[in-house]
Design a protein around this motif. Sequence first.
Motif, mmCIF file in Angstrom:
data_model
loop_
_atom_site.group_PDB
_atom_site.id
_atom_site.type_symbol
_atom_site.label_atom_id
_atom_site.label_comp_id
_atom_site.label_asym_id
_atom_site.label_seq_id
_atom_site.Cartn_x
_atom_site.Cartn_y
_atom_site.Cartn_z
ATOM 1 N N LEU A 29 0.797 -1.215 0.000
ATOM 2 C CA LEU A 29 0.000 0.000 0.000
ATOM 3 C C LEU A 29 0.835 1.272 0.000
ATOM 4 C CD1 LEU A 29 -2.764 -1.073 2.521
ATOM 5 C CD2 LEU A 29 -2.848 -1.128 0.046
ATOM 6 N N ALA A 30 2.110 1.202 0.366
ATOM 7 C CA ALA A 30 2.944 2.402 0.463
ATOM 8 C C ALA A 30 2.981 3.213 -0.829
ATOM 9 C CB ALA A 30 4.344 2.031 0.921
ATOM 10 N N PRO A 31 3.132 2.599 -1.999
ATOM 11 C CA PRO A 31 3.214 3.405 -3.220
ATOM 12 C C PRO A 31 1.933 4.176 -3.535
ATOM 13 C CG PRO A 31 4.023 1.192 -3.618
ATOM 14 C CD PRO A 31 3.391 1.195 -2.255
ATOM 15 N N ILE A 32 0.765 3.711 -3.052
ATOM 16 C CA ILE A 32 -0.479 4.397 -3.376
ATOM 17 C C ILE A 32 -0.973 5.299 -2.257
ATOM 18 C CG2 ILE A 32 -1.226 2.653 -5.023
ATOM 19 C CD1 ILE A 32 -3.096 1.581 -2.815
ATOM 20 N N THR A 33 -0.202 5.437 -1.170
ATOM 21 C CA THR A 33 -0.600 6.299 -0.071
ATOM 22 C C THR A 33 -0.538 7.749 -0.532
ATOM 23 O OG1 THR A 33 0.253 4.725 1.527
ATOM 24 C CG2 THR A 33 -0.100 6.969 2.304
ATOM 25 N N ILE A 34 -1.645 8.457 -0.388
ATOM 26 C CA ILE A 34 -1.731 9.837 -0.841
ATOM 27 C C ILE A 34 -1.338 10.801 0.276
ATOM 28 C CG2 ILE A 34 -3.316 11.617 -1.665
ATOM 29 C CD1 ILE A 34 -4.891 9.352 -3.027
ATOM 30 N N THR A 55 3.480 17.129 -2.238
ATOM 31 C CA THR A 55 2.881 18.451 -2.055
ATOM 32 C C THR A 55 2.111 18.854 -3.308
ATOM 33 O OG1 THR A 55 4.720 19.053 -0.632
ATOM 34 C CG2 THR A 55 3.383 20.854 -1.455
ATOM 35 N N GLY A 56 0.903 19.367 -3.073
ATOM 36 C CA GLY A 56 0.059 19.791 -4.184
ATOM 37 C C GLY A 56 -0.956 18.751 -4.608
ATOM 38 N N LYS A 57 -0.814 17.520 -4.108
ATOM 39 C CA LYS A 57 -1.746 16.449 -4.471
ATOM 40 C C LYS A 57 -2.197 15.740 -3.200
ATOM 41 C CE LYS A 57 0.512 15.488 -8.853
ATOM 42 N NZ LYS A 57 1.215 14.485 -9.655
ATOM 43 N N GLY A 58 -3.297 16.189 -2.624
ATOM 44 C CA GLY A 58 -3.799 15.543 -1.423
ATOM 45 C C GLY A 58 -4.303 16.552 -0.412
ATOM 46 N N THR A 59 -4.547 16.066 0.804
ATOM 47 C CA THR A 59 -5.148 16.857 1.863
ATOM 48 C C THR A 59 -4.104 17.306 2.866
ATOM 49 O OG1 THR A 59 -7.177 15.579 1.647
ATOM 50 C CG2 THR A 59 -6.895 16.799 3.690
ATOM 51 N N THR A 60 -4.208 18.568 3.285
ATOM 52 C CA THR A 60 -3.426 19.093 4.397
ATOM 53 C C THR A 60 -4.441 19.546 5.434
ATOM 54 O OG1 THR A 60 -1.692 19.891 2.923
ATOM 55 C CG2 THR A 60 -1.757 20.826 5.140
ATOM 56 N N GLY A 61 -4.346 19.039 6.658
ATOM 57 C CA GLY A 61 -5.321 19.443 7.655
ATOM 58 C C GLY A 61 -5.098 18.798 9.004
ATOM 59 N N ILE A 62 -6.043 19.049 9.890
ATOM 60 C CA ILE A 62 -5.961 18.594 11.273
ATOM 61 C C ILE A 62 -7.320 18.069 11.713
ATOM 62 C CG2 ILE A 62 -6.486 20.875 12.172
ATOM 63 C CD1 ILE A 62 -4.707 20.348 14.516
ATOM 64 N N ILE A 79 -10.192 20.903 10.231
ATOM 65 C CA ILE A 79 -9.995 21.923 9.201
ATOM 66 C C ILE A 79 -8.989 21.362 8.199
ATOM 67 C CG2 ILE A 79 -8.180 23.115 10.485
ATOM 68 C CD1 ILE A 79 -9.224 25.742 9.277
ATOM 69 N N ASN A 80 -9.240 21.604 6.912
ATOM 70 C CA ASN A 80 -8.326 21.060 5.912
ATOM 71 C C ASN A 80 -8.376 21.855 4.618
ATOM 72 O OD1 ASN A 80 -10.977 19.624 5.420
ATOM 73 N ND2 ASN A 80 -9.817 18.988 3.628
ATOM 74 N N GLY A 81 -7.367 21.648 3.788
ATOM 75 C CA GLY A 81 -7.300 22.211 2.448
ATOM 76 C C GLY A 81 -6.904 21.107 1.490
ATOM 77 N N GLU A 82 -7.327 21.222 0.249
ATOM 78 C CA GLU A 82 -7.040 20.201 -0.761
ATOM 79 C C GLU A 82 -6.109 20.761 -1.827
ATOM 80 O OE1 GLU A 82 -8.194 16.988 -1.036
ATOM 81 O OE2 GLU A 82 -9.204 17.161 0.883
ATOM 82 N N ASN A 83 -5.121 19.964 -2.232
ATOM 83 C CA ASN A 83 -4.222 20.293 -3.336
ATOM 84 C C ASN A 83 -3.604 21.686 -3.192
ATOM 85 O OD1 ASN A 83 -4.990 17.784 -4.395
ATOM 86 N ND2 ASN A 83 -6.655 18.696 -5.542
ATOM 87 N N LEU A 84 -3.047 21.979 -2.018
ATOM 88 C CA LEU A 84 -2.454 23.281 -1.736
ATOM 89 C C LEU A 84 -1.052 23.389 -2.346
ATOM 90 C CD1 LEU A 84 -3.390 23.598 2.046
ATOM 91 C CD2 LEU A 84 -4.651 24.461 0.081
ATOM 92 N N THR A 85 -0.669 24.611 -2.699
ATOM 93 C CA THR A 85 0.701 24.850 -3.137
ATOM 94 C C THR A 85 1.622 24.703 -1.930
ATOM 95 O OG1 THR A 85 0.631 27.212 -2.671
ATOM 96 C CG2 THR A 85 -0.095 26.510 -4.882
ATOM 97 N N PRO A 86 2.930 24.554 -2.133
ATOM 98 C CA PRO A 86 3.839 24.426 -0.988
ATOM 99 C C PRO A 86 3.732 25.607 -0.020
ATOM 100 C CG PRO A 86 4.974 23.788 -2.992
ATOM 101 C CD PRO A 86 3.636 24.329 -3.402
ATOM 102 N N LYS A 87 3.586 26.820 -0.540
ATOM 103 C CA LYS A 87 3.464 28.002 0.324
ATOM 104 C C LYS A 87 2.160 27.955 1.132
ATOM 105 C CE LYS A 87 3.534 33.014 0.355
ATOM 106 N NZ LYS A 87 3.609 34.248 -0.424
ATOM 107 N N GLN A 88 1.061 27.612 0.470
ATOM 108 C CA GLN A 88 -0.233 27.519 1.156
ATOM 109 C C GLN A 88 -0.197 26.440 2.232
ATOM 110 O OE1 GLN A 88 -2.631 26.733 -2.301
ATOM 111 N NE2 GLN A 88 -3.412 28.837 -2.377
ATOM 112 N N GLN A 89 0.458 25.307 1.924
ATOM 113 C CA GLN A 89 0.559 24.215 2.892
ATOM 114 C C GLN A 89 1.336 24.670 4.124
ATOM 115 O OE1 GLN A 89 1.897 20.468 1.301
ATOM 116 N NE2 GLN A 89 2.533 19.734 3.303
ATOM 117 N N GLN A 90 2.452 25.353 3.940
ATOM 118 C CA GLN A 90 3.239 25.859 5.065
ATOM 119 C C GLN A 90 2.434 26.852 5.891
ATOM 120 O OE1 GLN A 90 6.707 27.467 3.165
ATOM 121 N NE2 GLN A 90 7.768 25.489 3.097
#
Length: 114
Positions: A29-34, A55-62, A79-90
Amino acid sequence: MLVRRSLPRALGSVSRVLDYRGIPSSSNLAPITINKKQWIVVDGYKAKLVTPTHTGKGTTGIFIDSLWNAGSDTDKFQINGENLTPKQQQQLIAAIRTLKFYQHPNKRKQDNSE
């Protein structure tokens, strides 16, 4: 691994069935973990932080399972964001680390009445 196979029409209106074949394991499953998951502490609460593997493909959140209980209710936080840019994720992760939670209003009323 999912395999599609066709069934004879005589068996009914279902024309395809999905079968699972193979043994799931972390190596399979490791290769398909998003997303990656890690546990952090935010304002004294245990929280699950989710970040994308790429980064840029997936969910960032808590997600915090239980902030407090009011009667029979348990308040949760997410709270979460989807497909964020590296700056947005940080920026989102930095904002998450600064969260502060205050005592539930119903809890304050109970404490004041005592």
